[in-house]
Scaffold this active site. Structure first.
Site, mmCIF file in Angstrom:
data_model
loop_
_atom_site.group_PDB
_atom_site.id
_atom_site.type_symbol
_atom_site.label_atom_id
_atom_site.label_comp_id
_atom_site.label_asym_id
_atom_site.label_seq_id
_atom_site.Cartn_x
_atom_site.Cartn_y
_atom_site.Cartn_z
ATOM 1 N N ASP A 94 20.390 12.417 -69.865
ATOM 2 C CA ASP A 94 20.851 13.807 -69.941
ATOM 3 C C ASP A 94 19.634 14.734 -69.901
ATOM 4 O O ASP A 94 18.672 14.541 -70.653
ATOM 5 C CB ASP A 94 21.609 13.963 -71.266
ATOM 6 C CG ASP A 94 22.346 15.267 -71.386
ATOM 7 O OD1 ASP A 94 22.738 15.829 -70.354
ATOM 8 O OD2 ASP A 94 22.549 15.714 -72.543
ATOM 9 N N HIS A 95 19.653 15.720 -69.019
ATOM 10 C CA HIS A 95 18.573 16.713 -68.925
ATOM 11 C C HIS A 95 17.173 16.110 -68.727
ATOM 12 O O HIS A 95 16.226 16.493 -69.431
ATOM 13 C CB HIS A 95 18.550 17.633 -70.158
ATOM 14 C CG HIS A 95 19.751 18.510 -70.243
ATOM 15 N ND1 HIS A 95 19.922 19.616 -69.453
ATOM 16 C CD2 HIS A 95 20.871 18.415 -71.017
ATOM 17 C CE1 HIS A 95 21.099 20.173 -69.741
ATOM 18 N NE2 HIS A 95 21.690 19.460 -70.674
ATOM 19 N N GLU A 146 21.211 20.269 -61.359
ATOM 20 C CA GLU A 146 21.783 21.494 -61.960
ATOM 21 C C GLU A 146 21.316 22.730 -61.210
ATOM 22 O O GLU A 146 20.138 22.870 -60.867
ATOM 23 C CB GLU A 146 21.396 21.608 -63.445
ATOM 24 C CG GLU A 146 21.998 22.864 -64.097
ATOM 25 C CD GLU A 146 21.953 22.869 -65.627
ATOM 26 O OE1 GLU A 146 21.904 21.784 -66.239
ATOM 27 O OE2 GLU A 146 21.961 23.980 -66.188
ATOM 28 N N GLY A 191 25.254 23.712 -77.839
ATOM 29 C CA GLY A 191 25.189 23.933 -79.278
ATOM 30 C C GLY A 191 26.495 24.417 -79.889
ATOM 31 O O GLY A 191 27.539 24.490 -79.219
ATOM 32 N N HIS A 234 28.299 21.212 -68.498
ATOM 33 C CA HIS A 234 27.534 20.983 -69.733
ATOM 34 C C HIS A 234 28.084 21.917 -70.812
ATOM 35 O O HIS A 234 28.924 22.777 -70.549
ATOM 36 C CB HIS A 234 26.052 21.282 -69.488
ATOM 37 C CG HIS A 234 25.359 20.156 -68.793
ATOM 38 N ND1 HIS A 234 24.386 19.400 -69.382
ATOM 39 C CD2 HIS A 234 25.528 19.638 -67.553
ATOM 40 C CE1 HIS A 234 23.986 18.471 -68.545
ATOM 41 N NE2 HIS A 234 24.655 18.593 -67.415
ATOM 42 N N SER A 237 31.418 21.493 -75.771
ATOM 43 C CA SER A 237 32.038 21.224 -77.069
ATOM 44 C C SER A 237 32.958 22.382 -77.429
ATOM 45 O O SER A 237 32.715 23.529 -77.040
ATOM 46 C CB SER A 237 30.960 21.052 -78.149
ATOM 47 O OG SER A 237 30.468 19.720 -78.120
ATOM 48 N N ASP A 279 28.488 16.924 -77.008
ATOM 49 C CA ASP A 279 27.537 16.414 -77.991
ATOM 50 C C ASP A 279 27.784 17.068 -79.348
ATOM 51 O O ASP A 279 28.008 16.392 -80.363
ATOM 52 C CB ASP A 279 26.103 16.699 -77.505
ATOM 53 C CG ASP A 279 25.048 16.073 -78.398
ATOM 54 O OD1 ASP A 279 25.418 15.415 -79.390
ATOM 55 O OD2 ASP A 279 23.843 16.225 -78.123
ATOM 56 N N SER A 280 27.804 18.396 -79.376
ATOM 57 C CA SER A 280 27.904 19.106 -80.659
ATOM 58 C C SER A 280 29.157 18.716 -81.453
ATOM 59 O O SER A 280 29.099 18.615 -82.686
ATOM 60 C CB SER A 280 27.908 20.615 -80.429
ATOM 61 O OG SER A 280 26.702 21.017 -79.827
HETATM 62 O O1 G3H Z 1 22.156 19.280 -73.845
HETATM 63 C C1 G3H Z 1 21.643 18.894 -74.871
HETATM 64 C C2 G3H Z 1 22.254 17.779 -75.623
HETATM 65 O O2 G3H Z 1 23.189 18.262 -76.563
HETATM 66 C C3 G3H Z 1 21.207 16.918 -76.244
HETATM 67 O O3 G3H Z 1 20.640 17.529 -77.336
HETATM 68 O O4 G3H Z 1 18.180 17.331 -76.934
HETATM 69 O O5 G3H Z 1 19.098 17.689 -79.236
HETATM 70 O O6 G3H Z 1 19.385 15.485 -78.098
HETATM 71 P P1 G3H Z 1 19.223 16.985 -77.921
HETATM 72 P P1 13P Z 2 27.515 20.723 -76.339
HETATM 73 O O1 13P Z 2 26.379 21.240 -77.151
HETATM 74 O O2 13P Z 2 28.521 21.785 -76.062
HETATM 75 O O3 13P Z 2 28.143 19.519 -76.963
HETATM 76 O O4 13P Z 2 26.934 20.281 -74.897
HETATM 77 C C1 13P Z 2 26.347 19.024 -74.715
HETATM 78 C C2 13P Z 2 25.674 18.900 -73.401
HETATM 79 O O5 13P Z 2 25.855 19.666 -72.476
HETATM 80 C C3 13P Z 2 24.767 17.762 -73.232
HETATM 81 O O6 13P Z 2 24.095 17.807 -72.024
HETATM 82 ZN ZN ZN Z 3 23.633 19.728 -71.283
#
Ligand code: G3H
Ligand code: 13P
Ligand code: ZN
Length: 333
Positions: A94-95, A146, A191, A234, A237, A279-280
């Site tokens: 991811d990213h 992206e 977030g 992305h 959440s 994720d959030s």
């Molecule tokens: O897009 C970001 C994801 O929620 C991952 O978050 O870099 O804190 O692991 P993180």
């Molecule tokens: P959220 O913070 O909305 O869960 O997004 C997660 C995300 O895009 C991870 O790449």
């Molecule tokens: Zn993301």
């Protein structure tokens, strides 16, 4: 060099083709811990859903890349142990923010990578994405790119405002990079604070924030330019208010946390959006359960005691997303 096929993982190609044609989206859940992995696998097996398990750069720094890869290998074996003959599990970066990071993941068992060049000038984003695609495709690894910038924090990249993806750029970008899927910006953000209070209205009964709608017009314009091309959302959440309330009730402080309404994600899933990142919501489900458990059992200190309800709460959330929001249940095979 470890190829993902040796680990029983799959790439996203077939999965996305079916999801776009079938009008549903594949869940992409971030994970950092064993409990998240177990909850994701249990939810996917019980609902017979394909699933993307994704790892950020931060997750690799936290848990170690080798450990996460082996958790993903374990996830495939665990799914089989739970009765799923042919699990469809993707291990996705991811990213990814550099060619080197993407290469390292491709060389070490990932079946899919994201190269996020969205903060770069357009031509630089194309050049970087193309370089990753050329490397990844040699190993049948799929690549997400992206275009457009999400508001909020994208790992270390901070965007003050979101810049919607420009539909007039997507054909050129997809053609010149050869990417397999495209993450777009239509108003989601990362977030638990996706919108500032001044961007929202307030529900007069609950006092909770009501966010502005996503830019579905931009999404539909992109779909028209690239018919059938896999689109990714992305920052999707929903920030469930019952979890926020539980966190705040048991000592937390998350005022005005707000996410994307699930009806809008359901609507997006029926379009070319075939991967939705969450994720959030997992973080909130885990934290709410742990806070509640520890407040109710102040004498307990065995992590298994409080991680068990945390795992169960995440599993419940994952199942809800799969069945009621993304519609990927029953789509294995
Ligand atoms: O897009 C970001 C994801 O929620 C991952 O978050 O870099 O804190 O692991 P993180
Ligand atoms: P959220 O913070 O909305 O869960 O997004 C997660 C995300 O895009 C991870 O790449
Ligand atoms: Zn993301």
């Amino acid at each position: 060099m470890v190829n993902y096929k040796e680990l029983g993982l799959v790439n996203t190609r077939e999965m996305f083709k079916k999801a776009v044609a079938g009008g549903y989206a594949i869940p992409a859940f971030n994970f950092n811990t064993m409990e998240q992995m177990q909850a994701i696998v249990q939810a996917a097996v019980e609902t017979k859903s394909p699933v993307i398990m994704q790892v950020s750069k931060g997750a690799r720094n936290y848990a170690n890349g080798t450990i996460l890869r082996n958790l993903a290998k374990g996830a495939v074996e665990y799914a089989k142990e739970l009765g799923c003959e042919k699990p469809e599990i993707v291990l996705h970066l991811d990213h990814g923010d550099s060619f080197e990071l993407c290469k390292d993941c491709i060389d070490n068992g990932f079946s899919s990578v994201m190269i996020d060049g969205s903060s770069l000038p357009y031509e630089d984003n194309i050049a970087l994405t193309k370089k990753v695609v050329e490397y990844a495709h040699q190993f049948d690894v799929t690549v997400e790119a992206e275009l457009g910038v999400l508001a909020g924090v994208e790992d270390e990249v901070v965007a003050e405002e979101s810049h919607y993806t420009k539909p007039e750029e997507v054909i050129d970008f997809a053609t010149r990079t050869g990417c397999d899927s495209l993450a777009i910006s239509i108003g989601t953000s990362h977030g638990a604070y996706k919108f500032k209070p001044e961007q929202c209205t307030r529900d007069p009964k609950t006092g909770k924030l009501v966010p502005p709608p996503l830019a579905f017009d931009v999404l539909h314009e992109i779909e028209n330019k690239l018919p059938g091309f896999p689109i990714v959302l992305h920052g999707s959440s929903s920030v469930p208010q019952d979890e926020v309330d539980t966190i705040n009730k048991y000592g937390g402080n998350l005022p005005d946390a707000v996410g994307i309404p699930e009806e809008q994600l359901r609507e997006a899933s029926k379009s070319a959006v075939c991967k939705i990142n969450i994720d959030s919501d997992s973080r909130l489900a885990m934290t709410a359960a742990i806070r509640k458990y520890l407040a109710e059992h102040p004498d307990h200190f065995d992590p298994r005691q409080y991680l068990k309800p945390a795992r169960e709460n995440m599993k419940k959330m994952y199942i809800h997303k799969i069945v009621n929001v993304l519609g990927s249940d029953g789509k294995l095979g």
